[in-house]
Scaffold this motif. Structure first.
Motif, PDB file in Angstrom:
ATOM      1  N   ASP A  40      -2.132   3.240  -6.572  1.00  0.00           N
ATOM      2  CA  ASP A  40      -3.155   2.373  -5.756  1.00  0.00           C
ATOM      3  C   ASP A  40      -2.299   1.095  -5.507  1.00  0.00           C
ATOM      4  O   ASP A  40      -2.563   0.403  -4.458  1.00  0.00           O
ATOM      5  CB  ASP A  40      -4.428   2.113  -6.321  1.00  0.00           C
ATOM      6  CG  ASP A  40      -5.307   3.506  -6.270  1.00  0.00           C
ATOM      7  OD1 ASP A  40      -5.052   4.337  -5.636  1.00  0.00           O
ATOM      8  OD2 ASP A  40      -6.471   3.281  -6.850  1.00  0.00           O
ATOM      9  N   ALA A  41      -1.530   0.590  -6.321  1.00  0.00           N
ATOM     10  CA  ALA A  41      -0.942  -0.716  -6.254  1.00  0.00           C
ATOM     11  C   ALA A  41       0.371  -0.422  -5.299  1.00  0.00           C
ATOM     12  O   ALA A  41       1.295  -1.389  -5.282  1.00  0.00           O
ATOM     13  CB  ALA A  41      -0.244  -1.331  -7.739  1.00  0.00           C
ATOM     14  N   ALA A  60       4.249  -6.224 -10.548  1.00  0.00           N
ATOM     15  CA  ALA A  60       5.336  -5.178  -9.769  1.00  0.00           C
ATOM     16  C   ALA A  60       6.609  -5.359 -10.634  1.00  0.00           C
ATOM     17  O   ALA A  60       7.690  -5.110 -10.033  1.00  0.00           O
ATOM     18  CB  ALA A  60       5.559  -5.761  -8.391  1.00  0.00           C
ATOM     19  N   ASN A  73       0.804  -1.083  -0.041  1.00  0.00           N
ATOM     20  CA  ASN A  73       0.124   0.111   0.098  1.00  0.00           C
ATOM     21  C   ASN A  73       0.828   1.232   0.084  1.00  0.00           C
ATOM     22  O   ASN A  73       2.000   1.244   0.209  1.00  0.00           O
ATOM     23  CB  ASN A  73      -0.883  -0.060   1.051  1.00  0.00           C
ATOM     24  CG  ASN A  73      -0.113  -0.134   2.460  1.00  0.00           C
ATOM     25  OD1 ASN A  73       1.013   0.470   2.546  1.00  0.00           O
ATOM     26  ND2 ASN A  73      -0.749  -0.621   3.575  1.00  0.00           N
ATOM     27  N   SER A 122      -1.383  -1.955 -16.782  1.00  0.00           N
ATOM     28  CA  SER A 122      -2.146  -2.693 -15.681  1.00  0.00           C
ATOM     29  C   SER A 122      -1.227  -3.783 -15.539  1.00  0.00           C
ATOM     30  O   SER A 122      -1.336  -4.260 -14.350  1.00  0.00           O
ATOM     31  CB  SER A 122      -3.456  -3.163 -16.468  1.00  0.00           C
ATOM     32  OG  SER A 122      -4.277  -2.167 -16.909  1.00  0.00           O
ATOM     33  N   MET A 176       3.277   1.351  -6.224  1.00  0.00           N
ATOM     34  CA  MET A 176       4.175   1.192  -7.092  1.00  0.00           C
ATOM     35  C   MET A 176       5.070   2.408  -7.583  1.00  0.00           C
ATOM     36  O   MET A 176       6.123   2.024  -8.356  1.00  0.00           O
ATOM     37  CB  MET A 176       4.030   0.239  -8.390  1.00  0.00           C
ATOM     38  CG  MET A 176       3.416  -1.073  -8.069  1.00  0.00           C
ATOM     39  SD  MET A 176       4.111  -2.212  -7.080  1.00  0.00           S
ATOM     40  CE  MET A 176       5.931  -2.172  -7.888  1.00  0.00           C
ATOM     41  N   LYS A 234      -3.384   3.617 -11.361  1.00  0.00           N
ATOM     42  CA  LYS A 234      -3.417   2.244 -11.189  1.00  0.00           C
ATOM     43  C   LYS A 234      -1.905   1.814 -10.381  1.00  0.00           C
ATOM     44  O   LYS A 234      -2.099   1.049  -9.326  1.00  0.00           O
ATOM     45  CB  LYS A 234      -3.455   1.759 -12.570  1.00  0.00           C
ATOM     46  CG  LYS A 234      -4.842   1.912 -13.136  1.00  0.00           C
ATOM     47  CD  LYS A 234      -4.517   1.175 -14.302  1.00  0.00           C
ATOM     48  CE  LYS A 234      -6.054   0.845 -15.364  1.00  0.00           C
ATOM     49  NZ  LYS A 234      -5.799   0.456 -16.559  1.00  0.00           N
ATOM     50  N   LEU A 235      -0.981   2.753 -10.717  1.00  0.00           N
ATOM     51  CA  LEU A 235       0.309   2.197 -10.119  1.00  0.00           C
ATOM     52  C   LEU A 235       0.397   2.856  -8.623  1.00  0.00           C
ATOM     53  O   LEU A 235       0.956   2.451  -7.815  1.00  0.00           O
ATOM     54  CB  LEU A 235       1.387   2.864 -11.119  1.00  0.00           C
ATOM     55  CG  LEU A 235       1.469   2.310 -12.290  1.00  0.00           C
ATOM     56  CD1 LEU A 235       2.676   3.182 -12.954  1.00  0.00           C
ATOM     57  CD2 LEU A 235       1.849   0.817 -12.445  1.00  0.00           C
ATOM     58  N   ASP A 241     -10.784   1.832  -8.605  1.00  0.00           N
ATOM     59  CA  ASP A 241     -11.431   0.578  -8.396  1.00  0.00           C
ATOM     60  C   ASP A 241     -12.795   1.065  -8.027  1.00  0.00           C
ATOM     61  O   ASP A 241     -13.158   2.228  -7.719  1.00  0.00           O
ATOM     62  CB  ASP A 241     -10.818  -0.266  -7.399  1.00  0.00           C
ATOM     63  CG  ASP A 241     -10.477   0.400  -5.944  1.00  0.00           C
ATOM     64  OD1 ASP A 241     -10.893   1.614  -5.889  1.00  0.00           O
ATOM     65  OD2 ASP A 241      -9.476   0.119  -5.043  1.00  0.00           O
ATOM     66  N   ALA A 250       1.055  -2.939 -12.729  1.00  0.00           N
ATOM     67  CA  ALA A 250       0.361  -2.815 -11.176  1.00  0.00           C
ATOM     68  C   ALA A 250       0.273  -4.165 -10.701  1.00  0.00           C
ATOM     69  O   ALA A 250       0.255  -4.431  -9.393  1.00  0.00           O
ATOM     70  CB  ALA A 250      -0.798  -2.149 -11.538  1.00  0.00           C
ATOM     71  N   ALA A 251      -0.302  -5.188 -11.622  1.00  0.00           N
ATOM     72  CA  ALA A 251      -0.389  -6.588 -11.195  1.00  0.00           C
ATOM     73  C   ALA A 251       0.730  -7.177 -10.656  1.00  0.00           C
ATOM     74  O   ALA A 251       0.828  -8.258  -9.867  1.00  0.00           O
ATOM     75  CB  ALA A 251      -1.086  -7.366 -12.082  1.00  0.00           C
TER      76      ALA A 251
END
Length: 582
Positions: free
Chosen positions: A132-133, A115, A2, A109, A135, A129-130, A514, A112-113
């Motif tokens: 929230d991940a 790493a 996070n 995407s 990253m 997206k990055l 999201d 983000a999934a």
């Protein structure tokens, strides 16, 4: 990971790096003082200390990078500017660009999934997206400690770099918009070939009716171009570019600025999908009429980006409704072939004269930019590199090239571009760009905009009136003279015709990645990209039925809930940037 854990890890990394490097904070004192002095549009020369400090480590380093735009002329830094950057900083950029023109959405995407991240990312609208991940790094402390040139450049605009009211971290450095930008030319609007204008006696092109008449009159005289059928108008509906040439012109031609997919009521900041405005329905009805008359290319909604550009490069497309960057590769091919009469003029066309084109309404500092990955091995060195790119020396190199090769300095200290270089910039642009590197490194550093002068009294960029006019072909100058204009911007309403937008450029504003918002947004986008073409291609008698069903379908998909959530985001942005209590 996070956001909080990312910041914790980064803090430990930064502390470790500073201990290893021996801090070195005293080297930046002079530049920090300069950074705190603010920017008035012309620099004072005190930036030199910051330049030296930012580039103090010039040992070899490779920085990996992903860019969500295409860069067809990228030459792996084997160009003149790239080699000079490496010589000055020790840095080599190992770059990957989005070759599919899809805005990098799939690649980001995946990042983000998984790493699996490069050091630097230009994510455009997918940065959230990055974030929230977890990253990408919060750059606030890095900028404060190691980026005197950026601090000076952004100065009072630092608030605009913050992500949101709730999360005031700085996750990206704006690099696609210049500070204190003053545009001297228009590169968008409605376009017509110069041969069309000349043949028709340079008619007034102010409304969609004027534009339509020019297309109709010219194709009647010349149904073929170089042995092929003349195409009066073609648009590019391939993937996201449908926004640029099909849907965005609906609000531009009805007197609105660009706020992405929304219209924002300036009185109460309420947002609604701009397609719901009755004025825009009439714009799409106009396109429907063009299609029914055979003036709109029958392949508009099935052709791919490369097919669209090939048609333009053939010279047989009379008119466009776009932005120059979107079709520039094709126009450059025409210039290289010496077909300047087949290139395009720009007009501020609206549905009627009651509307004004808002292309030059100011948004303030707000743009897509660079993020540093949480996986980056040396974020301090990276931020110092980016700071050098934002320095006066770095900006002049990126914009002007190599002194003695791409420009000279005369006895009065004025930078000048030799005639042969000007010619190559216009008529051999792709090869020149690959060889020189001029124009390839804008994404890699914050910058001042056109019209800002450096410490020598020269402009930072080469986009100023004298150079712009010098870059025009004789054909283009002839058209401009016929309209009593020096540049195309002379035909458009200027910046001072409108107030600066309090909410900036909303197509840059982060939205939830999201939850309900994204689900509804994707549903509405799917509907828009299906139903707008359907309305344009329908029989004119059926247009109202098709369009009204389209609007009802948007609301059924949850558009009103999405609009309400977006309204809240707009108000939060205005509060953050202006201090208003909404």
């Amino acid at each position: 990971m996070n956001r909080k854990s990312t910041k914790t890890v980064f803090t430990l990394m930064l502390l470790s790096t500073m201990l290893i490097a021996g801090c070195g904070g005293n080297n930046n004192n002079a530049a920090n003082n300069a950074a705190n002095s603010g920017n008035t549009g012309t620099n004072t020369g005190s930036e030199a200390a910051g330049n030296n400090a930012a580039a103090e480590d010039t040992s070899p380093m490779t920085i990996t990078f992903f860019g969500a735009d295409t860069s067809p002329n990228w030459n792996n830094m084997q160009d003149d500017v790239g080699k000079a950057i490496t010589e000055k900083t020790g840095v080599t950029i190992e770059a990957e660009y989005d070759v599919a023109s899809g805005g990098g959405e799939d690649k980001i995407s995946l990042m983000a999934a998984s790493a699996d991240m490069p050091d630097l990312i230009f994510a455009k609208g997918n940065l959230g997206k990055l974030i929230d991940a977890g990253m990408v790094l919060d750059l606030t402390d890095l900028i404060e400690e190691h980026a005197p040139n950026m601090k000076k450049l952004f100065s009072e605009n630092m608030n605009r770099l913050k992500y949101s009211n709730e999360d005031q971290a700085i996750y990206s450095i704006p690099t696609n918009a210049g500070v204190n930008q003053q545009s001297f030319d228009a590169t968008g609007g409605f376009e017509l070939q110069h041969r069309v204008l000349k043949e028709l006696g340079y008619p007034e092109i102010r409304t969609t009716a004027d534009f339509e008449k020019a297309l109709k009159d010219y194709v009647a005289l010349h149904p073929e171009t170089d042995g092929q059928p003349t195409i009066p108008l073609t648009l590019n509906a391939d993937d996201w570019k449908i926004m640029i040439t099909v849907t965005n012109p609906a609000f531009i031609s009805t007197g609105l600025p660009d706020d992405g997919e929304y219209y924002i009521n300036p009185e109460n900041y309420e947002a609604q999908l701009h397609y719901k405005r009755p004025e825009e329905k009439e714009y799409f009805r106009w396109l429907n009429g063009l299609y029914a008359q055979g003036l709109l290319d029958k392949d508009t909604f099935v052709q791919k980006d490369d097919q669209y550009k090939a048609k333009i490069a053939s010279g047989r497309v009379l008119g466009l409704i776009s932005q120059e960057w979107e079709y520039q590769d094709a126009e450059n091919a025409l210039k290289s072939a010496g077909k300047h009469d087949y290139t395009y003029a720009h007009f501020p066309v609206t549905m009627s004269e009651e509307y004004q084109d808002h292309s030059f309404q100011q948004t303030g500092i707000d743009g897509y930019g660079l993020a540093i990955s949480a996986e980056a091995k040396d974020p301090v060195r990276i931020i110092k590199f980016l700071d050098w790119m934002a320095s006066e020396e770095g900006q002049v190199l990126r914009n002007w090239g190599i002194e003695g090769k791409h420009y000279t300095v005369n006895a009065d200290g004025v930078r000048e571009v030799p005639a042969e270089i000007k010619d190559r910039k216009v008529n051999d642009v792709n090869n020149f760009t690959k060889e020189s590197g001029i124009g390839l490194y804008g994404v890699f550093g914050a910058k001042y905009g056109d019209g800002v002068k450096d410490s020598t009294g020269n402009y930072y960029t080469t986009s100023f009136p004298e150079e712009i006019v010098a870059s025009y072909s004789d054909v283009e100058k002839e058209s401009l003279a016929a309209y009593k204009a020096t540049t195309w911007k002379d035909l458009f309403p200027a910046e001072d015709a409108f107030p600066t937008k309090e909410w900036g450029a909303l197509y840059n504003m982060p939205t939830p990645t999201d939850g309900q918002y994204q689900v509804i947004y994707q549903k509405t986008q799917d509907i828009i990209r299906k139903r707008i073409p359907e309305a344009i291609l329908s029989a004119p008698a059926d247009f109202d039925k098709v369009y009204d069903a389209f609007l009802a379908e948007l609301d059924k998909a949850g558009a009103k809930d999405m609009e309400a959530e977006y309204t809240g985001l707009v108000k939060q942005r205005v509060e953050l940037w202006t201090g208003k209590d909404l």
